[in-house]
Design an enzyme around this catalytic site. Structure first.
Site, PDB file in Angstrom:
ATOM      1  N   CYS A 110       0.865  -1.187   0.000  1.00 35.17           N
ATOM      2  CA  CYS A 110       0.000   0.000   0.000  1.00 35.17           C
ATOM      3  C   CYS A 110       0.897   1.231   0.000  1.00 35.17           C
ATOM      4  O   CYS A 110       1.662   1.457   0.943  1.00 35.17           O
ATOM      5  CB  CYS A 110      -0.930   0.011   1.198  1.00 35.17           C
ATOM      6  SG  CYS A 110      -1.816   1.573   1.353  1.00 35.17           S
ATOM      7  N   CYS A 157       0.432   3.586   3.031  1.00 36.41           N
ATOM      8  CA  CYS A 157       1.060   3.054   4.249  1.00 36.41           C
ATOM      9  C   CYS A 157       2.554   3.368   4.237  1.00 36.41           C
ATOM     10  O   CYS A 157       3.121   3.780   5.255  1.00 36.41           O
ATOM     11  CB  CYS A 157       0.872   1.542   4.345  1.00 36.41           C
ATOM     12  SG  CYS A 157      -0.732   1.024   4.984  1.00 36.41           S
ATOM     13  N   GLY A 174     -14.312   6.351  -8.492  1.00 39.83           N
ATOM     14  CA  GLY A 174     -12.979   6.256  -9.072  1.00 39.83           C
ATOM     15  C   GLY A 174     -11.864   6.230  -8.049  1.00 39.83           C
ATOM     16  O   GLY A 174     -10.758   6.718  -8.305  1.00 39.83           O
ATOM     17  N   THR A 226      -8.715   5.193  -6.486  1.00 39.36           N
ATOM     18  CA  THR A 226      -7.589   4.447  -7.068  1.00 39.36           C
ATOM     19  C   THR A 226      -6.628   3.925  -6.000  1.00 39.36           C
ATOM     20  O   THR A 226      -5.983   2.905  -6.219  1.00 39.36           O
ATOM     21  CB  THR A 226      -6.794   5.325  -8.059  1.00 39.36           C
ATOM     22  OG1 THR A 226      -6.354   6.503  -7.391  1.00 39.36           O
ATOM     23  CG2 THR A 226      -7.649   5.706  -9.260  1.00 39.36           C
ATOM     24  N   HIS A 228      -6.511   3.123   0.430  1.00 34.68           N
ATOM     25  CA  HIS A 228      -6.146   3.508   1.800  1.00 34.68           C
ATOM     26  C   HIS A 228      -6.886   4.828   2.007  1.00 34.68           C
ATOM     27  O   HIS A 228      -6.646   5.795   1.263  1.00 34.68           O
ATOM     28  CB  HIS A 228      -4.620   3.675   1.905  1.00 34.68           C
ATOM     29  CG  HIS A 228      -4.109   4.115   3.244  1.00 34.68           C
ATOM     30  ND1 HIS A 228      -3.086   3.456   3.898  1.00 34.68           N
ATOM     31  CD2 HIS A 228      -4.431   5.171   4.032  1.00 34.68           C
ATOM     32  CE1 HIS A 228      -2.815   4.072   5.037  1.00 34.68           C
ATOM     33  NE2 HIS A 228      -3.613   5.124   5.140  1.00 34.68           N
ATOM     34  N   HIS A 281      -8.373   8.266   2.388  1.00 34.08           N
ATOM     35  CA  HIS A 281      -7.721   9.576   2.319  1.00 34.08           C
ATOM     36  C   HIS A 281      -8.738  10.658   2.017  1.00 34.08           C
ATOM     37  O   HIS A 281      -9.734  10.412   1.343  1.00 34.08           O
ATOM     38  CB  HIS A 281      -6.598   9.586   1.270  1.00 34.08           C
ATOM     39  CG  HIS A 281      -7.023   9.144  -0.089  1.00 34.08           C
ATOM     40  ND1 HIS A 281      -7.165   7.814  -0.427  1.00 34.08           N
ATOM     41  CD2 HIS A 281      -7.336   9.847  -1.200  1.00 34.08           C
ATOM     42  CE1 HIS A 281      -7.545   7.715  -1.690  1.00 34.08           C
ATOM     43  NE2 HIS A 281      -7.666   8.941  -2.181  1.00 34.08           N
TER      44      HIS A 281
END
Ligand code: 5GP
Ligand code: ZN
Length: 117
Positions: A5, A8, A92, A94, A97, A99
């Site tokens: 990720c 991360c 969408g 992408t 994680h 955000h």
């Protein structure tokens, strides 16, 4: 840390970024492909897929606090800004994680750029 990720890795300082804010729970850095003069991503340091991923309230609170610090740092608290959190395919998303995009620094398209159906 979720393997492979990118956020991360950025939050852990293992991949370089233009970091603008950090505390125990949250990191914020410039978007690599900015769409607006100010385009910053606020992420939890722990991995959550998206806003539906049972995020502890203290983490959400820290993210909102980070937003308020960053918009004041950049001055867009005075001119206005938009927060976006894309979730799932139709939006969408992408990077999976969680955000929050902080976008500002110019007049933004009305209605988040959406056209009526
Ligand atoms: P999404 O479409 O998932 O809401 O947004 C992902 C955002 O992450 C995009 O605006 C993209 O430019 C940004 N992004 C993707 N990879 C990286 C990266 O490695 N570093 C940084 N700083 N931003 C990234
Ligand atoms: Zn992650």
């Amino acid at each position: 840390m979720s393997e492979n990720c990118i956020f991360c890795k950025i939050a852990a300082g293992k991949v370089p970024s233009k970091m603008v804010y950090q505390d125990d729970l949250v990191a914020a850095f410039q978007d690599a492909n900015p769409l607006t003069p100010v385009h910053i991503l606020v992420v939890p340091k722990k991995h959550y897929e998206n806003i539906l991923d049972d995020i502890p309230s203290e983490v959400l609170e820290a993210m909102v606090h980070a937003v308020s610090v960053i918009v004041k740092q950049t001055g867009i608290d005075k001119t206005g800004f938009r927060l976006i959190t894309n979730t799932g395919d139709d939006a969408g998303q992408t990077v999976h994680h969680f955000h929050i995009h902080i976008m500002g620094g110019r007049k933004l398209d009305p209605s988040a750029g959406e056209k009526r159906d």
